[in-house]
Design a protein around this motif. Structure first.
Motif, PDB file in Angstrom:
ATOM      1  N   GLU A 187       0.820  -1.213   0.000  1.00 50.19           N
ATOM      2  CA  GLU A 187       0.000   0.000   0.000  1.00 50.19           C
ATOM      3  C   GLU A 187       0.848   1.255   0.000  1.00 50.19           C
ATOM      4  O   GLU A 187       0.419   2.290  -0.479  1.00 50.19           O
ATOM      5  N   MET A 188       2.064   1.132   0.574  1.00 51.15           N
ATOM      6  CA  MET A 188       2.892   2.324   0.678  1.00 51.15           C
ATOM      7  C   MET A 188       3.224   2.872  -0.705  1.00 51.15           C
ATOM      8  O   MET A 188       3.104   4.061  -0.957  1.00 51.15           O
ATOM      9  N   GLU A 190       1.587   2.186  -3.430  1.00 53.77           N
ATOM     10  CA  GLU A 190       0.344   2.624  -4.067  1.00 53.77           C
ATOM     11  C   GLU A 190      -0.029   4.028  -3.605  1.00 53.77           C
ATOM     12  O   GLU A 190      -0.431   4.878  -4.401  1.00 53.77           O
ATOM     13  N   ALA A 191       0.144   4.265  -2.300  1.00 51.86           N
ATOM     14  CA  ALA A 191      -0.168   5.599  -1.779  1.00 51.86           C
ATOM     15  C   ALA A 191       0.753   6.634  -2.395  1.00 51.86           C
ATOM     16  O   ALA A 191       0.318   7.733  -2.748  1.00 51.86           O
ATOM     17  N   ARG A 193       2.158   6.476  -5.287  1.00 47.52           N
ATOM     18  CA  ARG A 193       1.736   6.697  -6.665  1.00 47.52           C
ATOM     19  C   ARG A 193       0.475   7.551  -6.717  1.00 47.52           C
ATOM     20  O   ARG A 193       0.332   8.416  -7.577  1.00 47.52           O
ATOM     21  N   ALA A 194      -0.402   7.313  -5.754  1.00 39.20           N
ATOM     22  CA  ALA A 194      -1.642   8.091  -5.735  1.00 39.20           C
ATOM     23  C   ALA A 194      -1.367   9.563  -5.495  1.00 39.20           C
ATOM     24  O   ALA A 194      -2.150  10.420  -5.874  1.00 39.20           O
ATOM     25  N   LEU A 195      -0.239   9.856  -4.836  1.00 40.52           N
ATOM     26  CA  LEU A 195       0.108  11.260  -4.613  1.00 40.52           C
ATOM     27  C   LEU A 195       0.898  11.824  -5.774  1.00 40.52           C
ATOM     28  O   LEU A 195       1.378  12.939  -5.718  1.00 40.52           O
TER      29      LEU A 195
ATOM     30  N   PHE B  97      -6.233   6.261   1.498  1.00 40.22           N
ATOM     31  CA  PHE B  97      -6.443   4.813   1.440  1.00 40.22           C
ATOM     32  C   PHE B  97      -6.964   4.266   2.757  1.00 40.22           C
ATOM     33  O   PHE B  97      -7.005   4.935   3.775  1.00 40.22           O
ATOM     34  N   LEU B 102      -0.182   0.916   6.664  1.00 36.40           N
ATOM     35  CA  LEU B 102       0.652   0.428   5.573  1.00 36.40           C
ATOM     36  C   LEU B 102       1.005   1.525   4.581  1.00 36.40           C
ATOM     37  O   LEU B 102       1.924   1.363   3.793  1.00 36.40           O
ATOM     38  N   GLY B 103       0.282   2.622   4.622  1.00 39.40           N
ATOM     39  CA  GLY B 103       0.425   3.592   3.548  1.00 39.40           C
ATOM     40  C   GLY B 103       1.574   4.561   3.700  1.00 39.40           C
ATOM     41  O   GLY B 103       1.967   5.211   2.741  1.00 39.40           O
TER      42      GLY B 103
END
Lengths: 296, 329
Positions: A187-188, A190-191, A193-195, B97, B102-103
């Protein structure tokens, strides 16, 4: 939840504060064996550099008049059957041992890191190819492969370093592939990338800092492993070609006459054993301090 | 109504799996007005997260968009290349999220992580970004920002981390915030605080929010409009009041039936929906909910119900919507 706006602090004040180091040294220090090991390893490295200068004799200097001498003030570790001063030979060996162990570990790591990263980031076919290769390397007796390579390319420093290095990459590849995969899918990332982070930035700021410690620990465990392989080659007569001094040769030769001249075994074997243990203690200490949750 | 901020038309997403293609999102269309808060509700696997992640190009490697448009600021998000999307993500569209544990990057101070987005997007200079980070930390309710700026994520609790994630998401003042189950991983008491925070931010910044959640309670407490999804399709959508008073899709009613209501324990019975939401391995030709629907008729197994407009901007995709409405009324 009161979003009280605090008086703005002088900007310099906060940023100047030193980045906390997580106290990894204080955690490392708790392990007394690791501290001892580190001391010995540092000494080993120093001797590796200055050994040839402080040795009283050249390693190849033979003196048949002083053959098979027990330890004395003149020859603190005794002499062997052709009159080599054992102290000098040990001091010279350190350099070879370090060169081969560090070089081989570095080669293994480079190959392993490249293949592991490729497999972890690309996935799919690349992953399949690399991981089947890794399985093959694990299943194949690499010691046997080392012997083949050394017989083919000779028993000098470089061929042995290359042989040990090129056969030892599988563990690194598997470790690095696993770490990359876990982080890439996590998730890290992904987060991030989302930013809107770019791939390059994710590599530098997210992947690298999170695998750094595990890699350091793996390297620390790799060095004593490669030292053992190197000595093992000498035992079957395939290590560094004498008269190039190496711990393996000294131990293998001393073994032929333990009862008559036991000091020939005690000193090199003892020092080599303490060295191996020290490297392992350091590696374990690093693992406890840096990477307590990660695997080797 | 003013021009929508985001307008999604006929979005389709497929996943390639070893056992075939999974049709995750099938012809989903919706739009969001500036400042509006929309809740997307559905079970796990209903395609709600997938639909929105697809808009941002954040699908897993085996997923791909096979059709549709997503108009945002005059551009079709689905047609943009990687770099154009990177520019939009985090600057114009922020994302929060599910799991704040985890983020966050454990090796980076939280202040640096908040600053990161602003610097990457050239939104602010180093100095401005630093000052703004302190303001943001205060705004999302973290006490003593100058000290907390230097902390690492492990020094924060789950709720605090989610606040940090929110601060990161809103740092560049996005017009749209996508919150993907932002409260699911948190304690119930903390959930309410986070929702209150999002509510405050929305009102102060006039930001649109898409709230993805499986919790009907969260959605109905927070949103202006609700979209109910099942099997990769929109089942029902209505403004909140209408949705609460006249839920008209059997799936929506079933969702309400499976909620816990501690208040009227006397006559309330828990009615879980029988069966599970199966992944769609064939392109749906009939109502995806029919196999689990208590009101299913032969027609429901063979014919796809289209979204039909009823009064009060209430859209329903069910052959028997009229009967459901009259029965409830």
């Amino acid at each position: 939840m009161a979003a009280k706006t605090l008086a703005a602090p002088p900007a310099g004040l906060v940023r100047k504060t030193k980045r906390p180091r997580f106290g990894w040294w204080s955690r490392y220090r708790r392990n007394k064996l690791a501290v001892f090991g580190l001391g010995w390893v540092v000494l080993f490295f120093i001797i590796g550099v200055i050994g040839p200068w402080i040795a009283p004799h050249n390693y190849a200097y033979t003196n048949f008049l002083a053959a098979n001498q027990p330890p004395s003030w003149q020859y603190p570790f005794g002499t062997d059957s052709v009159g080599h001063d054992m102290l000098s030979e040990i001091l010279w060996s350190v350099q070879n041992a370090l060169e081969i162990a560090l070089g081989a570990t570095f080669i293994s790591f480079l190959v392993g890191a490249a293949l592991g990263l490729w497999a972890g980031l690309k996935g799919g076919i690349a992953d399949q190819i690399v991981m089947r290769l890794v399985d093959f390397m694990y299943a194949f007796p690499t010691y046997f492969l080392d012997l083949i390579l050394v017989t083919t390319f000779g028993r000098g420093l470089a061929p042995i370093m290359f042989a040990i290095g090129i056969t030892g990459w599988a563990g690194y590849a598997r470790l690095i592939r696993g770490l990359t995969l876990r982080l890439r899918e996590g998730e890290m990332v992904e987060a991030a990338r989302a930013l809107g982070s770019t791939q390059r930035h994710i590599m530098i700021a997210y992947l690298w800092p999170n695998v750094r410690n595990s890699m350091l620990v793996a390297l620390a465990f790799g060095i004593p492993g490669d030292l053992t392989v190197m000595a093992g080659l000498s035992v079957v007569g395939m290590g560094l070609r004498p008269p190039l001094p190496s711990f393996g040769n000294m131990i293998a030769q001393a073994g032929t006459n333990v009862l008559g001249f036991p000091w020939l075994l005690y000193f090199p074997a003892g020092i080599f054993a303490i060295t191996l243990l020290s490297f392992l203690f350091v590696a374990e200490g690093l693992q406890e301090a840096l990477d307590p949750k990660g695997g080797r | 109504m003013s021009d929508p901020l985001l307008k999604v038309e006929n979005l389709r997403v497929e996943f390639q799996r070893s056992d075939g293609i999974v049709y995750a999102v099938n012809d989903v269309s919706f739009s969001i007005a500036p400042g509006e808060t929309v809740g997307v509700v559905g079970e796990s696997g209903s395609g709600k997260s997938t639909a929105l992640m697809a808009l941002l190009g954040l699908l897993d490697a085996n997923g791909r968009v096979t059709g549709g448009h997503a108009w945002f600021q005059g551009a079709d998000l689905l047609k943009l290349n990687r770099h154009q999307l990177e520019d939009i993500r985090g600057r114009d569209i922020g994302v929060v999220f599910q799991d704040p544990m985890l983020g966050l990057n454990p090796t980076m101070r939280i202040g640096d992580q908040i600053m990161e987005g602003m610097l990457e997007h050239h939104y602010a200079s180093m100095k401005q970004a630093f000052q703004r980070t302190l303001d943001l930390l205060a705004e999302v309710g973290i006490p003593d920002p100058p000290a907390r700026f230097r902390n690492y994520p492990f020094e924060f609790s789950g709720g605090m981390r989610q606040r940090v994630m929110i601060a990161m998401a809103i740092a560049c003042e996005p017009q749209l915030l996508i919150a993907d189950e932002p409260t699911t991983a948190l304690d119930v008491t903390v959930q309410m605080q986070i929702l209150a925070l999002l509510d405050k931010l929305r009102r102060e910044r006039r930001m649109s929010i898409i709230m993805i959640t499986h919790d009907l309670g969260v959605a109905t407490n927070f949103c202006d409009r609700i979209i109910v999804m099942y099997g990769g399709k929109i089942m029902e959508t209505a403004p909140l009041d209408e949705f609460l008073h006249n839920p008209a899709h059997p799936y929506t009613i079933a969702l309400f039936g499976s909620m816990l209501e501690p208040d009227d324990s006397e006559d309330w019975e828990l009615h879980p929906i029988p069966g599970t939401a199966e992944p769609l391995l064939e392109f749906p030709q009939a109502c995806p909910f029919a196999p689990r629907c208590s009101m299913a008729q032969p027609r429901c197994q063979t014919e796809m119900p289209q979204l039909r407009l009823f009064e009060n901007e209430h859209w329903i995709a069910c052959h028997r919507a009229e009967e459901v409405m009259s029965r409830a009324g």
